[in-house]
Design a protein around this motif. Structure first.
Motif, PDB file in Angstrom:
ATOM      1  N   GLN A 561       0.841  -1.194   0.000  1.00  0.00           N
ATOM      2  CA  GLN A 561       0.000   0.000   0.000  1.00  0.00           C
ATOM      3  C   GLN A 561       0.879   1.249   0.000  1.00  0.00           C
ATOM      4  N   VAL A 562       0.643   2.129  -0.965  1.00  0.00           N
ATOM      5  CA  VAL A 562       1.314   3.431  -0.976  1.00  0.00           C
ATOM      6  C   VAL A 562       0.513   4.361  -0.070  1.00  0.00           C
ATOM      7  N   LEU A 563       1.187   4.991   0.892  1.00  0.00           N
ATOM      8  CA  LEU A 563       0.550   5.936   1.814  1.00  0.00           C
ATOM      9  C   LEU A 563       1.203   7.292   1.645  1.00  0.00           C
ATOM     10  N   VAL A 605      -9.872  -0.409  -4.933  1.00  0.00           N
ATOM     11  CA  VAL A 605     -10.681   0.782  -4.668  1.00  0.00           C
ATOM     12  C   VAL A 605     -10.897   0.940  -3.172  1.00  0.00           C
ATOM     13  N   ILE A 606     -11.207   2.184  -2.765  1.00  0.00           N
ATOM     14  CA  ILE A 606     -11.459   2.476  -1.352  1.00  0.00           C
ATOM     15  C   ILE A 606     -12.813   3.160  -1.216  1.00  0.00           C
ATOM     16  N   ASP A 620     -12.683   1.268   3.943  1.00  0.00           N
ATOM     17  CA  ASP A 620     -12.633  -0.136   3.512  1.00  0.00           C
ATOM     18  C   ASP A 620     -12.058  -0.234   2.104  1.00  0.00           C
ATOM     19  N   ILE A 621     -11.132  -1.183   1.898  1.00  0.00           N
ATOM     20  CA  ILE A 621     -10.483  -1.355   0.590  1.00  0.00           C
ATOM     21  C   ILE A 621     -10.950  -2.659  -0.042  1.00  0.00           C
ATOM     22  N   GLY A 622     -11.269  -2.604  -1.348  1.00  0.00           N
ATOM     23  CA  GLY A 622     -11.723  -3.789  -2.070  1.00  0.00           C
ATOM     24  C   GLY A 622     -11.106  -3.871  -3.451  1.00  0.00           C
ATOM     25  N   ARG A 623     -11.453  -4.938  -4.184  1.00  0.00           N
ATOM     26  CA  ARG A 623     -10.990  -5.125  -5.565  1.00  0.00           C
ATOM     27  C   ARG A 623     -12.205  -5.291  -6.471  1.00  0.00           C
ATOM     28  N   ILE A 624     -12.179  -4.639  -7.625  1.00  0.00           N
ATOM     29  CA  ILE A 624     -13.266  -4.785  -8.592  1.00  0.00           C
ATOM     30  C   ILE A 624     -13.152  -6.161  -9.243  1.00  0.00           C
ATOM     31  N   SER A 660      -4.335   8.268   1.350  1.00  0.00           N
ATOM     32  CA  SER A 660      -3.730   9.142   2.357  1.00  0.00           C
ATOM     33  C   SER A 660      -3.448   8.331   3.621  1.00  0.00           C
ATOM     34  N   VAL A 661      -2.502   8.804   4.420  1.00  0.00           N
ATOM     35  CA  VAL A 661      -2.194   8.141   5.694  1.00  0.00           C
ATOM     36  C   VAL A 661      -3.436   8.140   6.582  1.00  0.00           C
ATOM     37  N   HIS A 662      -4.199   9.247   6.548  1.00  0.00           N
ATOM     38  CA  HIS A 662      -5.413   9.326   7.365  1.00  0.00           C
ATOM     39  C   HIS A 662      -6.362   8.167   7.061  1.00  0.00           C
ATOM     40  N   LYS A 663      -6.504   7.840   5.767  1.00  0.00           N
ATOM     41  CA  LYS A 663      -7.423   6.769   5.368  1.00  0.00           C
ATOM     42  C   LYS A 663      -6.930   5.397   5.823  1.00  0.00           C
ATOM     43  N   ALA A 664      -5.629   5.277   6.109  1.00  0.00           N
ATOM     44  CA  ALA A 664      -5.051   3.969   6.459  1.00  0.00           C
ATOM     45  C   ALA A 664      -5.139   3.668   7.951  1.00  0.00           C
ATOM     46  N   GLN A 665      -5.640   4.623   8.744  1.00  0.00           N
ATOM     47  CA  GLN A 665      -5.732   4.387  10.185  1.00  0.00           C
ATOM     48  C   GLN A 665      -6.529   3.104  10.456  1.00  0.00           C
ATOM     49  N   GLY A 666      -6.053   2.314  11.395  1.00  0.00           N
ATOM     50  CA  GLY A 666      -6.764   1.094  11.762  1.00  0.00           C
ATOM     51  C   GLY A 666      -6.470  -0.086  10.861  1.00  0.00           C
TER      52      GLY A 666
END
Length: 735
Positions: A561-563, A605-606, A620-624, A660-666
């Motif tokens: 994951q690129v942050l 996608v997120i 939440d991150i998923g794949r199409i 973004s790093v913010h989106k990666a929290q948790g």
């Protein structure tokens, strides 16, 4: 293609009219309506490029345009339309292309051909006036016929609303949302008070509503505008994480934004206070202003924590002198003194806070607590703010853990949670992990649903970024000093071999991370020094796409994951996503463009908003998995679950090769790659870098300008303006 053509010059021709069927939509921005069309024009040997603005446009439709010819520096001769009117097509070929464009849900290219073959040029009349005749076609049942006619009728109403909104500068995507919110009363509601749009409709902000109000003739110094503007500024301040604003700061920002006299703004603030749209508190003879929901949330969190602190735990007294050796024998792990203190506080009291960085044994403490209480038959509820964090908690404890939203059970009918103070959770103990991520509003909902008889354990890393939403709940709860708190600081021996963990703690202490030169072959930490943003971008792509897969055998889409600190700019999430999609998923078909993104099967996608109906939440991150152009649907896998999105719902998603790093929290990932450049200086802060590097489990790669890395380690973020700490102290003293 951008929302404007390259440099061009007019041929000084007078305004002309041009008409013809649209053969191809080269580009269309649903947000702005800007489009580039290829049109078949009588008398022109080749297709003509027409640029303009249209709410909706599809191949096969007929356009009437008024404008003038221009010569574009890159693209040559074009017709620039000042006015562009789109009308449904009249020929069989045009009708087939129009219906097959995906504009009407349930009609794709294949079904469009069958419709036109069966009904010819009268197909629109059939759909509208004799929809039962659609069932004459083989394979078309009542359900599909009803769906097509419903979609067609909605499309007609939307078209009328969009003609009105487009004439006042509002684009297609927003028009659809307005229709879904207000239904057929949309035009009437918008005329009455356009500023309601900013409150009622996601994706429409004050500025859009303000532009619409101006076009509808509402004066710029209108009290309606001033009141909406003041509320908007306070919402912006909340968007930065604050729960409140000083009155003078709110007034100053409002004057600057609205360009209204200060007296008009002060009057607007007073009117909003009288109407209950704002709440004021006096702090040291200064007025502090809150949005009512945030004021209720802060007061509610303080009341709940003090309420839950009182009394005896539901499992009765536990002999801690016997329990600690017993649990050590059960787990085969020796607890450090600080860990024993944490276990003791949690099992002998009713409300405890546990914090600490990576490798300090928070998981061991939580497992020990749960093992002791399981032996007493205690019913525990485990939760975390995100799906990934809940999954990690479940894996580490061997007990089911859910997201907070699932624990509280969202009810789409009431647009609220089923569990609350009147319908509390059936539990003896609530354990919430990753508490630093939980904003004050969600924490209020969660704690309100915990019965007074139950106990609470809040676990998290207080040094990470605070929640994306307003508040600093964990930091304020610890800082109040009125709740039992244990801070674990000792890095255990097995964790000391991880450079990720050692360097995370160095960063948290304000020290530059250590990088051995050369790094050992089994290192989990690398820093690639770069001089320019362009060099960072080039090395990031090579590292992600070539070096990490070759060296570590990790899949660049699934495992890495690129942050990035920012969303915008050449090293922002948006630009990196476009670049990485081209490298990692270039040939996948079919490709669709919606809401400024191109989506294709295989894309990562997120989710950007909470969608309670789909049970998919922000981050939440998923794949199409597949895109169905016939049904206008996209199938996406989120972990083990598959979720269907209609094309019109894709504004909830973005590409997620970079976030973004913010989106990666948790979340945690096998590997993270973090670009750091001085252009990020506004966001280069210690807790952001610390949060980013602690997302990586097996590998962290920083690609950084040395100066930017130094700035990120040195700079600490400003404190959020909250009152939870003071409320907790006051509520504790009042008991």
């Amino acid at each position: 293609m951008t929302d404007a053509p390259a440099a061009s010059y007019h041929t000084n021709s007078p305004l002309e009219t041009l008409a013809g069927p649209v053969e191809r939509v080269t580009f269309h921005s649903p947000e702005s309506g800007f489009c580039v069309l290829r049109v078949k024009v009588r008398g022109e040997r080749e297709l003509v490029t027409v640029i303009g603005n249209a709410a909706q446009v599809a191949p096969g439709e007929h356009i009437d345009a008024r404008g003038q010819w221009t010569i574009d520096a890159r693209h040559g001769r074009q017709f620039k339309a000042n006015e562009l009117r789109v009308v449904p097509p009249g020929t069989r070929e045009g009708i087939e292309r129009y219906l097959g464009s995906g504009l009407v849900k349930g009609i794709g290219p294949h079904f469009a051909k069958r419709l036109v073959d069966a009904f010819g040029e009268s197909v629109f009349d059939i759909i509208e006036q004799s929809p039962d005749r659609l069932r004459e076609l083989p394979g078309i049942g009542k359900k599909r016929q009803e769906r097509v006619t419903r979609a067609w009728s909605e499309q007609k109403v939307i078209r009328e609303i969009m003609v009105f909104l487009q004439s006042h500068g509002v684009g297609t995507a927003r028009a659809v949302r307005i229709f879904k919110t207000y239904g057929e009363a949309a035009i009437e509601r918008v005329r009455g008070n356009p500023y309601r749009l900013a409150l009622d409709i996601r994706g429409i902000g004050f500025k859009t509503a303000d532009q619409l109000a101006e076009r509808l003739g509402i004066p710029r110094d209108s009290p309606l505008r001033a009141r909406a503007g003041v509320r908007h500024v306070l919402q912006e301040i909340a968007g930065d994480g604050h729960c409140a604003a000083w009155r003078e700061a709110l007034a100053e920002r409002s004057v600057k934004l609205l360009e209204i006299e200060a007296a008009g703004i002060e009057e607007a603030i007073d009117l909003e206070l009288s109407a209950g749209q704002l709440v004021a508190e006096t702090v040291e003879e200064r007025a502090l202003l809150f949005l009512p929901a945030l004021h209720r949330a802060e007061a509610g969190v303080a009341e709940s924590l003090i309420r839950l602190r009182a009394g005896s735990p539901p499992w009765g007294m536990i002999d801690i002198a016997r329990a600690l050796p017993w649990v050590e024998a059960q787990t085969g792990l020796r607890l450090a003194d600080s860990q024993k203190q944490a276990v003791s506080q949690a099992v002998t009291g009713k409300c405890a806070l546990l914090t600490g960085g990576p490798g300090v044994g928070k998981t061991t403490v939580v497992n020990s607590i749960l093992r002791i209480l399981r032996a007493k038959g205690v019913k525990a509820t485990l939760c975390a703010p995100t799906g990934r964090a809940a999954k990690r908690l479940s894996e580490s404890t061997g007990q089911e853990a859910k997201t907070i939203h699932r624990v509280l059970e969202f009810d789409p009918k009431t647009l609220d949670f089923k569990h609350n103070a009147d319908n509390p959770l059936d539990t003896d103990l609530l354990v919430c992990d990753e508490t630093s991520m939980v904003d004050v509003s969600l924490m209020h909902k969660l704690l309100s649903a915990v019965p007074s008889s139950a106990a609470v354990l809040l676990v998290g890393d207080v040094d990470q970024l605070p929640s994306v939403g307003p508040g600093a709940v964990l930091a304020d709860a610890i800082g109040s000093g009125v709740l039992p708190t244990v801070r674990l600081t000792e890095i255990f021996r097995q964790a000391q071999t991880s450079r990720i963990i050692v360097n995370a703690h160095r960063i948290n202490a304000g020290l530059v991370p250590q990088v051995p030169n050369p790094p050992p072959s089994d290192s989990d930490w690398y820093v690639i020094r770069s001089e320019t943003p362009e060099q960072i971008q080039e090395r990031l792509v090579k590292t992600l796409c070539e070096r990490i897969p070759a060296r570590f055998g990790l899949d660049p889409i699934r495992d890495v994951q690129v942050l990035t600190p920012m969303n915008r700019g050449g090293l922002g999430a948006r630009a990196l996503n476009v670049l990485l999609q081209q490298r990692l998923n270039p040939g996948s078909q079919p490709r669709i463009e919606r809401f400024g993104w191109i989506f294709a099967p295989g894309d990562k996608v997120i989710q950007n908003v909470n969608n309670y109906d789909k049970e998919v939440f922000n981050g939440d991150i998923g794949r199409i998995l597949a895109i169905d152009t016939e049904e206008s649907e996209v199938r996406i896998a989120f972990d083990e679950r598959q979720v269907i999105y209609e094309f019109g719902e894709l504004d909830e998603l973005a590409l997620a090769y970079a976030t973004s790093v913010h989106k990666a929290q948790g979340s945690e990932y096998p590997a993270v790659v973090i670009p750091l450049a001085t252009q990020h200086y506004m966001l280069l802060q210690r807790n952001l870098l610390y949060t980013g590097v602690t997302r990586g489990k097996r590998l962290v790669v920083l690609i950084a300008q040395p100066k930017a890395l130094g700035m990120a380690v040195r700079q600490t973020g400003g404190q959020r303006l909250t009152r939870l700490r003071q409320r907790l102290v006051a509520a504790s003293e009042a008991r």
